[in-house]
Design a protein around this motif. Structure first.
Motif, PDB file in Angstrom:
ATOM      1  N   ALA A 161       0.710  -1.233   0.088  1.00  0.00           N
ATOM      2  CA  ALA A 161       0.045  -0.061   0.070  1.00  0.00           C
ATOM      3  C   ALA A 161       0.729   1.412  -0.025  1.00  0.00           C
ATOM      4  N   LEU A 162       0.322   2.441  -0.680  1.00  0.00           N
ATOM      5  CA  LEU A 162       0.819   3.571  -0.819  1.00  0.00           C
ATOM      6  C   LEU A 162      -0.145   4.693  -0.815  1.00  0.00           C
ATOM      7  N   ILE A 163      -0.490   5.381   0.271  1.00  0.00           N
ATOM      8  CA  ILE A 163      -1.717   6.332   0.381  1.00  0.00           C
ATOM      9  C   ILE A 163      -1.108   7.638  -0.254  1.00  0.00           C
ATOM     10  N   TYR A 164      -2.205   8.346  -0.795  1.00  0.00           N
ATOM     11  CA  TYR A 164      -1.926   9.670  -1.357  1.00  0.00           C
ATOM     12  C   TYR A 164      -3.303  10.532  -0.804  1.00  0.00           C
ATOM     13  N   GLU A 165      -2.899  11.297   0.114  1.00  0.00           N
ATOM     14  CA  GLU A 165      -3.926  12.207   0.827  1.00  0.00           C
ATOM     15  C   GLU A 165      -4.155  13.340   0.109  1.00  0.00           C
ATOM     16  N   LYS A 200       2.203   6.893 -11.965  1.00  0.00           N
ATOM     17  CA  LYS A 200       3.770   6.837 -12.019  1.00  0.00           C
ATOM     18  C   LYS A 200       4.123   6.972 -10.655  1.00  0.00           C
ATOM     19  N   LEU A 201       3.421   7.427  -9.526  1.00  0.00           N
ATOM     20  CA  LEU A 201       4.080   7.309  -8.154  1.00  0.00           C
ATOM     21  C   LEU A 201       3.868   6.077  -7.560  1.00  0.00           C
ATOM     22  N   GLY A 202       3.155   5.171  -8.267  1.00  0.00           N
ATOM     23  CA  GLY A 202       2.808   3.908  -7.496  1.00  0.00           C
ATOM     24  C   GLY A 202       1.778   3.896  -6.411  1.00  0.00           C
ATOM     25  N   VAL A 203       0.912   4.720  -6.549  1.00  0.00           N
ATOM     26  CA  VAL A 203      -0.099   5.068  -5.536  1.00  0.00           C
ATOM     27  C   VAL A 203      -1.082   3.909  -5.697  1.00  0.00           C
ATOM     28  N   THR A 204      -1.348   3.252  -4.339  1.00  0.00           N
ATOM     29  CA  THR A 204      -2.463   2.087  -4.417  1.00  0.00           C
ATOM     30  C   THR A 204      -3.645   2.656  -3.657  1.00  0.00           C
ATOM     31  N   MET A 205      -3.638   3.834  -3.122  1.00  0.00           N
ATOM     32  CA  MET A 205      -4.979   4.294  -2.330  1.00  0.00           C
ATOM     33  C   MET A 205      -4.933   5.754  -2.459  1.00  0.00           C
ATOM     34  N   VAL A 206      -6.116   6.287  -2.797  1.00  0.00           N
ATOM     35  CA  VAL A 206      -6.188   7.853  -2.744  1.00  0.00           C
ATOM     36  C   VAL A 206      -7.186   8.118  -1.477  1.00  0.00           C
ATOM     37  N   GLU A 207      -6.614   8.750  -0.555  1.00  0.00           N
ATOM     38  CA  GLU A 207      -7.564   9.082   0.464  1.00  0.00           C
ATOM     39  C   GLU A 207      -8.032  10.632   0.457  1.00  0.00           C
TER      40      GLU A 207
END
Length: 694
Positions: A161-165, A200-207
Motif C-alpha cells: 500500500a501507498l496512500i496519497y492524501e 507513476k508514483l505507484g499510489v494504491t490508495m487515494v484518501e
C-alpha cells in the motif's frame, strides 16, 4: 398552501425517502418529537407547496407513504416538540430541516439569522419564529437508478500500500492538462492526467479529504473565508456539491470506477464525530431540530450544553442506537452505491468513547467489525481527540490501521538533528512495534507520514520555524505550535543556492525514510513535487492558492525521485513486510533485522548524539516462506555534516547495489564491487543484495 395529497401509513423500516414506482415512502427517526411534518417544494426550491403530517409513528420512527410523488421531488421536514434547551430539547417547527438520509441536495446555505432556532443577539434560551426555508438547501427524492447498490470495492491487500492524501478541488483546480470545466471536481480527480501521475508514483490508495456535504461555519463566512478542508459535515449520504462536475452526482461513482480500473482504491475521510450545527449558539439545520437530545452528547446535569470532545462545539452521540444506525447506513451506502474501499475516521477516539471512556470493544467499533459489508473494507483511525484520555495511538482493534503522528514527529526530529531522535527513529523504521505489535496486529497498521493536510507540507518543514497563519484571521494563534521544523537560517523563500539545495535534500531524506520504513506510507498530495503553503500550517479555511497545488511550480526531479522510491519499495518486499521484525533468528541462522554502525560495529544506543546508523533487513523470522525471505536491504543513515565511509557487510556470493542516494535528485542504480562506499553528508543510502550475474 394546501394538503391535497393522499397519505398512507407507509413503512418504518427504511429510513429516508424511497420511491417505488408509484409513490414515495418517508421515514424519519425522532424519539422526542410531538409531530413530524413533511414539506414539499416547487422545482426551483423557492416555494413551499404542501405540508403533510406523517401519519404514523412506530416506536421512534415517524413514517408515511405519499402516492403520486416522483423522483426529483424537493422536500424537507418541520419537527414539532418542546423548545426547552435546559432539558436538551430544541425543537422549532419554523426551521426547515434536512433529511439525514438524503442522497442529494438542491440549493445551498445562506448565512441568515433565520437558520438559528433562537434570536440572534440574545441567548440560546430565546425562540426564533422566522421561517428558514429560503435559506437552506432542500432534500431530494432520488431515483433508484441514480444510486444502484451494485458497486464493489477493489479489495487490494495492505502489503504494497501507498496512500496519497488529496483534496478533490485543491489537487486538480490548477492542473493544466485537465479540461477547465472539470477542474476542481470529482470528474477531474480521476482524469487521465491525474491517473497518469498517481500511477507513476505507484499510489494504491487515494484518501480523499471529506467529500460528504458540509456547511461552512458562520464565523468563517464573516471573515470572507470558508471551510476548505470540509470537516463540518451536514449530510452523511450526500457528495459535497462544490465538487460536482459535468457528470453531476454520477461523477462520483465514475471517479471511483476509473480509479479501480487503474488499480487504485478510494478511501474517504469521514467526519462522524460531530456535525455542522456547532454548539448551543449554532444553527438548526437537521439533527438539532429533529431530536437534539438523541443525536448529540449533552453535559450531564446541564443538557443545555454540548459535550465538546471534538473541539467543534458538539459531539455526535454514537452510543445511541439510531445515531449508530445512521452512521453505519451511511458508510454502507458509500460502499454499495459508490464502491469506496474504506474509511479514515476523523477523531476516531470520539466514535469509540462510551460513557466510561474509550473502549476498543465499544458499540461503534464492534458494529463495524461484525457488519457483513463494512468488515471487508479498509478502516483507518485518527486515534485521538481532545476529550479525556483522548490520545489512543496503537490502541484500536486489529482490523484498523492508524495514523501514526509519533512517526511524523520522529522523522522530522531526526533529520533536524535533535538529540536522542536516532533511538526513536530505530523503532519508527520498524513499524513502531512497541505500539502496534499486540493482539495479532500487522506492521501495516502504522500509517506513517511526514506531512498531512493538518500542518506543514514537507517543503515548509524545511523553510519555516514559525507558523504563518495570519490569513486565517485568528491573529496567528491557530495551528500547531511545535512543528519540529528547520528553516536553515532563513525564514521562508530565499535566493541562497546552498540553502535551497539543503532544503531539497532534507525533503528527499524525509521522503526516502518514509518510503523505506515498515508500515504503510502516506504522502500528502503535492509533497512529491515540493508544494508549499507559505508557512501556513492550518490552511483549513484557505480555498485559494495557499492550499491549491501549483502544478506549474511542481519539482519534476522530486517527482521522479518519489517515483523511484515507490518502485524500490514495490520491488523489495523486505521493505513492506506484514509481520514485525524484532531481531529474531531465521531458519538459516541469520536475524530478520540487524543494527550496525558504519564501521560494522555494534551501535551505541545510549549515545544521545547518535546520528549515523545502519539497518540490515531480511525477511521476517515468523514468515520464512514469504515473498521477503530471499530479499535483503541495507539502509544507511548519515546525519553528520560530513561524508562517511560505510563498511558493507559481506554477503558473498551476492553483492550490493546502491538503489537510493538522497544526496542527488536523479537515481541510477550502482553495482558495488568494493567492500567500502562513501555515504554523502546529511543523506540516506539504500542498498539491495543482488546475485553476481544480475
Amino acid at each position: 398552501m394546501t394538503d391535497t395529497y393522499e397519505t398512507r401509513p407507509g413503512r418504518p423500516n427504511l429510513l429516508g425517502a424511497h420511491w417505488d414506482g408509484e409513490g414515495v415512502n418517508f421515514a424519519l427517526f425522532s424519539d422526542h418529537a410531538h409531530k413530524v411534518t413533511l414539506c414539499l417544494f416547487s422545482e426551483d426550491g423557492g416555494t413551499e407547496t404542501h405540508r403533510i403530517d406523517l401519519p404514523e409513528r412506530s416506536g421512534a420512527i415517524w413514517h408515511g407513504y405519499v402516492p403520486g410523488l416522483a423522483p426529483g421531488q424537493l422536500y424537507g421536514y418541520r419537527v414539532d416538540g418542546p423548545y426547552a434547551p435546559d432539558r436538551g430539547h430544541r425543537f422549532n417547527a419554523n426551521k426547515l430541516l434536512l433529511d439525514p438520509y438524503t442522497r442529494e441536495l438542491h440549493g445551498g446555505f445562506t448565512q441568515d439569522p433565520a437558520i438559528f432556532g433562537y434570536m440572534q443577539g440574545g441567548d440560546d434560551l430565546s425562540f426564533d419564529d422566522r421561517d428558514s426555508a429560503l435559506f437552506v438547501p432542500k432534500s431530494v427524492v432520488s431515483h433508484p437508478e441514480t444510486f444502484p447498490l451494485d458497486a464493489r470495492p477493489l479489495r487490494r491487500g495492505w502489503d504494497d500500500a501507498l496512500i496519497y492524501e488529496a483534496h478533490v478541488k485543491g489537487t486538480t483546480i490548477t492542473h493544466p492538462m485537465i479540461a477547465e470545466e472539470k477542474r476542481g471536481t470529482y470528474d477531474a480527480m480521476a482524469s487521465d492526467a491525474m491517473l497518469e501521475h498517481l500511477t507513476k508514483l505507484g499510489v494504491t490508495m487515494v484518501e480523499l479529504l471529506p467529500v460528504q456535504a458540509l456547511k461552512p461555519e458562520g464565523v468563517l463566512l464573516e471573515r470572507g473565508l470558508t471551510n476548505y478542508w470540509g470537516y463540518n459535515t451536514v449530510a452523511f449520504f450526500t457528495p459535497e456539491p462544490r465538487y460536482l462536475g459535468p457528470s453531476g452526482v454520477k461523477g462520483f461513482r465514475a471517479m471511483v470506477d476509473r480509479f479501480h480500473a487503474a488499480g487504485i482504491e478510494v478511501i474517504l475521510d469521514v467526519v462522524y464525530n460531530h456535525s455542522a450545527e456547532g454548539d448551543q449558539h449554532g444553527p438548526t439545520l437537521s439533527f438539532r431540530g429533529i431530536d437534539n437530545a438523541s443525536y448529540y452528547r449533552l453535559l450531564d446535569g446541564q443538557p443545555r450544553y454540548y459535550v465538546n470532545d471534538t473541539g467543534t462545539g458538539n459531539t455526535m452521540n454514537c452510543a445511541h442506537p439510531s445515531v449508530l444506525r445512521l452512521i453505519l447506513d451511511s458508510m454502507r451506502f458509500w460502499v454499495q452505491a459508490y464502491g469506496v474501499d474504506g474509511f479514515r475516521f476523523d477523531l476516531a477516539t470520539t466514535l469509540a468513547r462510551e460513557p466510561q471512556g474509550f473502549d476498543r470493544h465499544g458499540g461503534f467499533l464492534d458494529a463495524l467489525r461484525q457488519d457483513p459489508v463494512l468488515s471487508g473494507v479498509k478502516l483507518i483511525a485518527e486515534p485521538w481527540d481532545i476529550g479525556p484520555g483522548g490520545y489512543r495511538l496503537g490502541q484500536f482493534p486489529p482490523e484498523f490501521a492508524e495514523w501514526n503522528d509519533r512517526y511524523r514527529d520522529t522523522l522530522r526530529r531526526f533529520w533536524r538533528g535533535d538529540a536522542r531522535a536516532a533511538q526513536d527513529l530505530g523503532g519508527a523504521i520498524l513499524g513502531s512495534a512497541d505500539l502496534f505489535d499486540t493482539r495479532g496486529r500487522r506492521a501495516w497498521a502504522s500509517v506513517n507520514f511526514g506531512a498531512a493536510h493538518d500542518g506543514y507540507t514537507l517543503a515548509d518543514v524545511t523553510a519555516y520555524t514559525e507558523r504563518h497563519n495570519e490569513a486565517n484571521g485568528e491573529e496567528n494563534r491557530d495551528g500547531h505550535h511545535d512543528n519540529f521544523s528547520d528553516n536553515f537560517g532563513v525564514e521562508g523563500p530565499t535566493d541562497d543556492a546552498d540553502i535551497k539545495a539543503a532544503r531539497r535534500q532534507r525533503v528527499r531524506n524525509m521522503l526516502a525514510t518514509l518510503m523505506l520504513s515498515q508500515g504503510t506510507p502516506m504522502i500528502l498530495a503535492g509533497d512529491e513535487g515540493g508544494n508549499t503553503q507559505n508557512g501556513n500550517n492550518n490552511a483549513y479555511c484557505q480555498d485559494n492558492e495557499t492550499s491549491w497545488l501549483d502544478w506549474e511550480a511542481m519539482d519534476g526531479n522530486l517527482i521522479e525521485f518519489t517515483s523511484a522510491l515507490s518502485a524500490i519499495r514495490k520491488a523489495h518486499p523486505t521493505l513492506g513486510q506484514s509481520r514485525f521484525l524484532h531481531g529474531a533468528k531465521r531458519s538459516d541462522g541469520t536475524k530478520d533485522v540487524e543494527w550496525r554502525a558504519f564501521d560494522g560495529s555494534a551501535l551505541n544506543w545510549r549515545d544521545p548524539g547518535l546520528s549515523s546508523l545502519c539497518i540490515l533487513l531480511r525477511g521476517s523470522a515468523e514468515n520464512p516462506g514469504g515473498d521477503a525471505s530471499a530479499d535483503m536491504m541495507l539502509l544507511a543513515f548519515n546525519r553528520e555534516d560530513a561524508d562517511q565511509e560505510l563498511d558493507l557487510p559481506d554477503i558473498a556470493p551476492r553483492h550490493w547495489r546502491r538503489e537510493i542516494d538522497t544526496s542527488t535528485d536523479l537515481q541510477t542504480p550502482l553495482d558495488i564491487a568494493d567492500p567500502r562506499i562513501t555515504v554523502p553528508r546529511s543523506s540516506l543510502s539504500a542498498f539491495s543484495a543482488v546475485e553476481v550475474d544480475a
